[in-house]
Design a protein around this motif. Structure first.
Motif, PDB file in Angstrom:
ATOM      1  N   VAL A 140       0.849  -1.191   0.000  1.00 58.90           N
ATOM      2  CA  VAL A 140       0.000   0.000   0.000  1.00 58.90           C
ATOM      3  C   VAL A 140       0.885   1.241   0.000  1.00 58.90           C
ATOM      4  CG1 VAL A 140      -1.795   1.279   1.221  1.00 58.90           C
ATOM      5  CG2 VAL A 140      -1.823  -1.232   1.218  1.00 58.90           C
ATOM      6  N   ASN A 141       0.772   2.006  -1.064  1.00 54.14           N
ATOM      7  CA  ASN A 141       1.542   3.240  -1.206  1.00 54.14           C
ATOM      8  C   ASN A 141       0.730   4.381  -0.593  1.00 54.14           C
ATOM      9  OD1 ASN A 141       2.930   5.505  -2.036  1.00 54.14           O
ATOM     10  ND2 ASN A 141       2.842   5.032  -4.220  1.00 54.14           N
ATOM     11  N   VAL A 142       1.145   4.849   0.574  1.00 53.44           N
ATOM     12  CA  VAL A 142       0.378   5.903   1.246  1.00 53.44           C
ATOM     13  C   VAL A 142       0.668   7.282   0.660  1.00 53.44           C
ATOM     14  CG1 VAL A 142       0.287   4.569   3.374  1.00 53.44           C
ATOM     15  CG2 VAL A 142       2.079   6.285   3.092  1.00 53.44           C
ATOM     16  N   GLY A 143       1.694   7.380  -0.195  1.00 53.36           N
ATOM     17  CA  GLY A 143       1.959   8.635  -0.897  1.00 53.36           C
ATOM     18  C   GLY A 143       2.618   9.706  -0.057  1.00 53.36           C
ATOM     19  N   ASN A 144       2.877   9.432   1.186  1.00 50.92           N
ATOM     20  CA  ASN A 144       3.540  10.391   2.076  1.00 50.92           C
ATOM     21  C   ASN A 144       4.002   9.635   3.312  1.00 50.92           C
ATOM     22  OD1 ASN A 144       1.178  10.117   3.767  1.00 50.92           O
ATOM     23  ND2 ASN A 144       0.164  11.592   2.441  1.00 50.92           N
ATOM     24  N   THR A 145       4.292  10.354   4.383  1.00 52.85           N
ATOM     25  CA  THR A 145       4.770   9.686   5.594  1.00 52.85           C
ATOM     26  C   THR A 145       3.688   9.614   6.677  1.00 52.85           C
ATOM     27  OG1 THR A 145       5.689  11.793   6.347  1.00 52.85           O
ATOM     28  CG2 THR A 145       7.190  10.308   5.187  1.00 52.85           C
ATOM     29  N   ALA A 146       2.409   9.666   6.280  1.00 49.11           N
ATOM     30  CA  ALA A 146       1.305   9.602   7.253  1.00 49.11           C
ATOM     31  C   ALA A 146       1.004   8.152   7.629  1.00 49.11           C
ATOM     32  CB  ALA A 146       0.062  10.272   6.680  1.00 49.11           C
ATOM     33  N   PHE A 147       2.074   7.412   7.965  1.00 44.47           N
ATOM     34  CA  PHE A 147       1.915   5.989   8.259  1.00 44.47           C
ATOM     35  C   PHE A 147       1.041   5.746   9.485  1.00 44.47           C
ATOM     36  CE2 PHE A 147       6.163   5.802   6.108  1.00 44.47           C
ATOM     37  CZ  PHE A 147       5.768   5.018   5.048  1.00 44.47           C
ATOM     38  N   LEU A 148       1.151   6.631  10.471  1.00 51.58           N
ATOM     39  CA  LEU A 148       0.499   6.380  11.750  1.00 51.58           C
ATOM     40  C   LEU A 148      -0.988   6.128  11.591  1.00 51.58           C
ATOM     41  CD1 LEU A 148       0.773   6.173  14.801  1.00 51.58           C
ATOM     42  CD2 LEU A 148       0.485   8.654  14.952  1.00 51.58           C
ATOM     43  N   ARG A 149      -1.637   6.893  10.733  1.00 52.48           N
ATOM     44  CA  ARG A 149      -3.088   6.750  10.552  1.00 52.48           C
ATOM     45  C   ARG A 149      -3.432   5.374   9.991  1.00 52.48           C
ATOM     46  NH1 ARG A 149      -5.488  11.984  10.823  1.00 52.48           N
ATOM     47  NH2 ARG A 149      -4.018  13.689  10.513  1.00 52.48           N
ATOM     48  N   TYR A 150      -2.610   4.881   9.066  1.00 51.51           N
ATOM     49  CA  TYR A 150      -2.873   3.570   8.474  1.00 51.51           C
ATOM     50  C   TYR A 150      -2.523   2.443   9.443  1.00 51.51           C
ATOM     51  CZ  TYR A 150      -3.466   6.056   4.074  1.00 51.51           C
ATOM     52  OH  TYR A 150      -3.916   6.911   3.099  1.00 51.51           O
ATOM     53  N   CYS A 151      -1.471   2.638  10.237  1.00 48.71           N
ATOM     54  CA  CYS A 151      -1.090   1.620  11.223  1.00 48.71           C
ATOM     55  C   CYS A 151      -2.207   1.387  12.232  1.00 48.71           C
ATOM     56  CB  CYS A 151       0.176   2.060  11.967  1.00 48.71           C
ATOM     57  SG  CYS A 151       1.667   2.047  10.958  1.00 48.71           S
ATOM     58  N   LYS A 152      -2.880   2.469  12.628  1.00 46.28           N
ATOM     59  CA  LYS A 152      -3.905   2.376  13.661  1.00 46.28           C
ATOM     60  C   LYS A 152      -5.079   1.496  13.242  1.00 46.28           C
ATOM     61  CE  LYS A 152      -3.174   6.939  15.795  1.00 46.28           C
ATOM     62  NZ  LYS A 152      -3.803   8.273  15.985  1.00 46.28           N
ATOM     63  N   ILE A 153      -5.281   1.321  11.929  1.00 41.91           N
ATOM     64  CA  ILE A 153      -6.349   0.445  11.451  1.00 41.91           C
ATOM     65  C   ILE A 153      -6.157  -0.967  11.998  1.00 41.91           C
ATOM     66  CG2 ILE A 153      -7.325  -0.663   9.391  1.00 41.91           C
ATOM     67  CD1 ILE A 153      -6.701   1.902   7.847  1.00 41.91           C
ATOM     68  N   PHE A 154      -4.886  -1.385  12.137  1.00 47.68           N
ATOM     69  CA  PHE A 154      -4.572  -2.756  12.539  1.00 47.68           C
ATOM     70  C   PHE A 154      -4.191  -2.856  14.014  1.00 47.68           C
ATOM     71  CE2 PHE A 154      -3.818  -2.323   8.024  1.00 47.68           C
ATOM     72  CZ  PHE A 154      -4.457  -3.435   7.507  1.00 47.68           C
ATOM     73  N   GLN A 155      -4.285  -1.752  14.733  1.00 47.49           N
ATOM     74  CA  GLN A 155      -3.952  -1.754  16.160  1.00 47.49           C
ATOM     75  C   GLN A 155      -5.237  -1.583  16.958  1.00 47.49           C
ATOM     76  OE1 GLN A 155      -1.046   1.408  16.007  1.00 47.49           O
ATOM     77  NE2 GLN A 155       0.653  -0.018  15.822  1.00 47.49           N
ATOM     78  N   ARG A 156      -5.519  -2.531  17.851  1.00 48.04           N
ATOM     79  CA  ARG A 156      -6.809  -2.616  18.514  1.00 48.04           C
ATOM     80  C   ARG A 156      -6.817  -1.988  19.900  1.00 48.04           C
ATOM     81  NH1 ARG A 156     -10.425  -3.567  14.961  1.00 48.04           N
ATOM     82  NH2 ARG A 156     -11.795  -4.267  16.632  1.00 48.04           N
ATOM     83  N   GLU A 157      -7.974  -1.455  20.255  1.00 45.32           N
ATOM     84  CA  GLU A 157      -8.218  -0.956  21.618  1.00 45.32           C
ATOM     85  C   GLU A 157      -9.106  -1.911  22.408  1.00 45.32           C
ATOM     86  OE1 GLU A 157      -7.079   1.306  23.424  1.00 45.32           O
ATOM     87  OE2 GLU A 157      -6.491   3.083  22.320  1.00 45.32           O
ATOM     88  N   ASP A 158      -9.700  -2.887  21.704  1.00 43.56           N
ATOM     89  CA  ASP A 158     -10.680  -3.756  22.360  1.00 43.56           C
ATOM     90  C   ASP A 158     -10.074  -5.053  22.899  1.00 43.56           C
ATOM     91  OD1 ASP A 158     -10.141  -5.079  20.011  1.00 43.56           O
ATOM     92  OD2 ASP A 158     -12.161  -4.924  19.183  1.00 43.56           O
ATOM     93  N   GLY A 159      -8.747  -5.111  22.938  1.00 44.20           N
ATOM     94  CA  GLY A 159      -8.092  -6.297  23.504  1.00 44.20           C
ATOM     95  C   GLY A 159      -7.875  -7.426  22.529  1.00 44.20           C
ATOM     96  N   LYS A 160      -8.437  -7.318  21.334  1.00 42.24           N
ATOM     97  CA  LYS A 160      -8.240  -8.356  20.320  1.00 42.24           C
ATOM     98  C   LYS A 160      -6.904  -8.146  19.603  1.00 42.24           C
ATOM     99  CE  LYS A 160     -13.040  -9.458  19.115  1.00 42.24           C
ATOM    100  NZ  LYS A 160     -13.962  -9.637  17.979  1.00 42.24           N
ATOM    101  N   ASN A 161      -6.427  -9.178  18.958  1.00 45.68           N
ATOM    102  CA  ASN A 161      -5.216  -9.071  18.151  1.00 45.68           C
ATOM    103  C   ASN A 161      -5.526  -9.559  16.746  1.00 45.68           C
ATOM    104  OD1 ASN A 161      -2.707  -9.038  17.013  1.00 45.68           O
ATOM    105  ND2 ASN A 161      -1.709 -10.274  18.575  1.00 45.68           N
ATOM    106  N   MET A 162      -5.392  -8.662  15.774  1.00 44.95           N
ATOM    107  CA  MET A 162      -5.740  -9.042  14.402  1.00 44.95           C
ATOM    108  C   MET A 162      -4.765 -10.046  13.817  1.00 44.95           C
ATOM    109  SD  MET A 162      -7.154  -5.561  12.600  1.00 44.95           S
ATOM    110  CE  MET A 162      -7.849  -6.481  11.235  1.00 44.95           C
TER     111      MET A 162
END
Length: 329
Positions: A140-162
């Motif tokens: 996935v080419n994010v086109g810039n260095t805004a990686f953090l926003r895309y990383c958060k999609i796969f990082q959970r707050e509900d205790g699950k692990n994708m």
């Protein structure tokens, strides 16, 4: 389907207003899919549950309404379930197009900041015996260095692990000390703690199944130029770009003469620094075009194999990222 939806919207209907739609993309033109998804998302009085394997549809559904099914579990993307905050949802709704939505269906994801990495990585992977397409890996080419926003999609707050491996590949973006020969006012590696800078990027982005792989030196292209064989391929790729863009024989001859002078420098770091500056900084050659030709030359070069590549220190971060997402560590 339209008839069933009308049926659910009857004023005298007392039952459960629930519609289940399986893989709507199976019989519809992509543009019609988008129109239907827009229309369905406007309905407030009916609950809709849809399944899809289409990145086209995945890019159009609001991220908050998306559920990813993986390894027999379901992972809602709504706020509070992931590490995404409200501004992240707004950002991703603007930029999460069909090419990026492919990540929702992948077995592993590589996030990159430019076209060069996206074009070169599949060829590099094949050279070490890994076919990213067969492994179900999305780049996935994010086109810039805004990686953090895309990383958060796969990082959970509900205790699950994708448990979907996500590799972030990014440049160090610190000029080598040899750049002082070109511009003594610029800060170079000697002005930084390199390990500290790499760790800063990792601490900012890493977490759960997300790992960060930072180039040990300036940029991807610079790291390639540190090796004699890869440097030769990249120079040949640059010449092909000149032919494609019809810059003229005189201009190409001047560049070739300049490159020849640089190749007579004493050591790899000095050569790579001056080549990068001459080609990509001064002459502003397209990195994407150069990467496309480089990838093709790399695949067709039989002298560059897995054993050879695994002995090049400057590109190990790329190989480690490929191995991580493909489960080949």
């Amino acid at each position: 389907m339209a008839s069933e939806l009308l049926h659910l919207e009857r004023k005298d209907w007392e039952g459960l207003k629930l519609a289940l739609i399986e893989e709507i993309e199976a019989h519809l033109h992509p543009q019609i899919q988008l129109r239907i998804i827009e229309s369905l998302q406007e309905k407030n009085d009916i609950q809709l549950i849809m399944t899809t394997h289409s990145p086209n549809i995945g890019s159009k559904i609001k991220l908050k309404n998306l559920f990813i099914c993986h390894n027999g579990d379901v992972f809602p993307m709504g706020q509070g379930k992931t590490k995404l905050d409200e501004s992240d949802y707004k950002f991703l709704e603007r930029f999460l197009d069909v090419t990026k939505a492919n990540m929702f269906f992948a077995k592993g994801v590589i996030l990159v900041e430019g076209w060069a990495e996206e074009l070169i990585l599949p060829s590099l992977a094949k050279k070490i015996g890994i076919n990213l397409t067969e492994k179900g890996i999305s780049i996935v080419n994010v086109g810039n260095t805004a990686f953090l926003r895309y990383c958060k999609i796969f990082q959970r707050e509900d205790g699950k692990n994708m448990s979907i491996p996500v590799a972030v590949i990014t440049d160090l973006d610190i000029k080598p000390d040899e750049y002082k020969q070109i511009d003594s006012s610029k800060k170079t590696e000697r002005d930084f703690c390199i390990n500290g800078e790499i760790n800063k990027r990792k601490e900012k982005l890493e977490g759960q199944s997300v790992k960060v792989f930072v180039s040990p030196h300036w940029t991807l292209e610079y790291c390639l130029m540190l090796d004699n064989k890869l440097r030769g391929l990249l120079i040949d790729a640059i010449k092909s770009v000149f032919d494609e863009e019809k810059k003229g024989e005189t201009t190409l001859k001047n560049l070739e003469e300049e490159i020849e002078d640089i190749l007579n420098n004493s050591y790899d770091a000095e050569i790579a620094t001056h080549l990068y500056h001459t080609i990509f900084v001064k002459r502003k050659i397209s990195k994407a075009s150069a990467a496309q030709y480089f990838a093709e030359l790399l695949e067709n070069n039989n002298s560059i194999n897995k054993e050879y590549l695994e002995n090049i220190e400057s590109i190990q971060y790329l190989l480690e990222a490929i191995k991580y997402v493909s489960g080949s560590e």
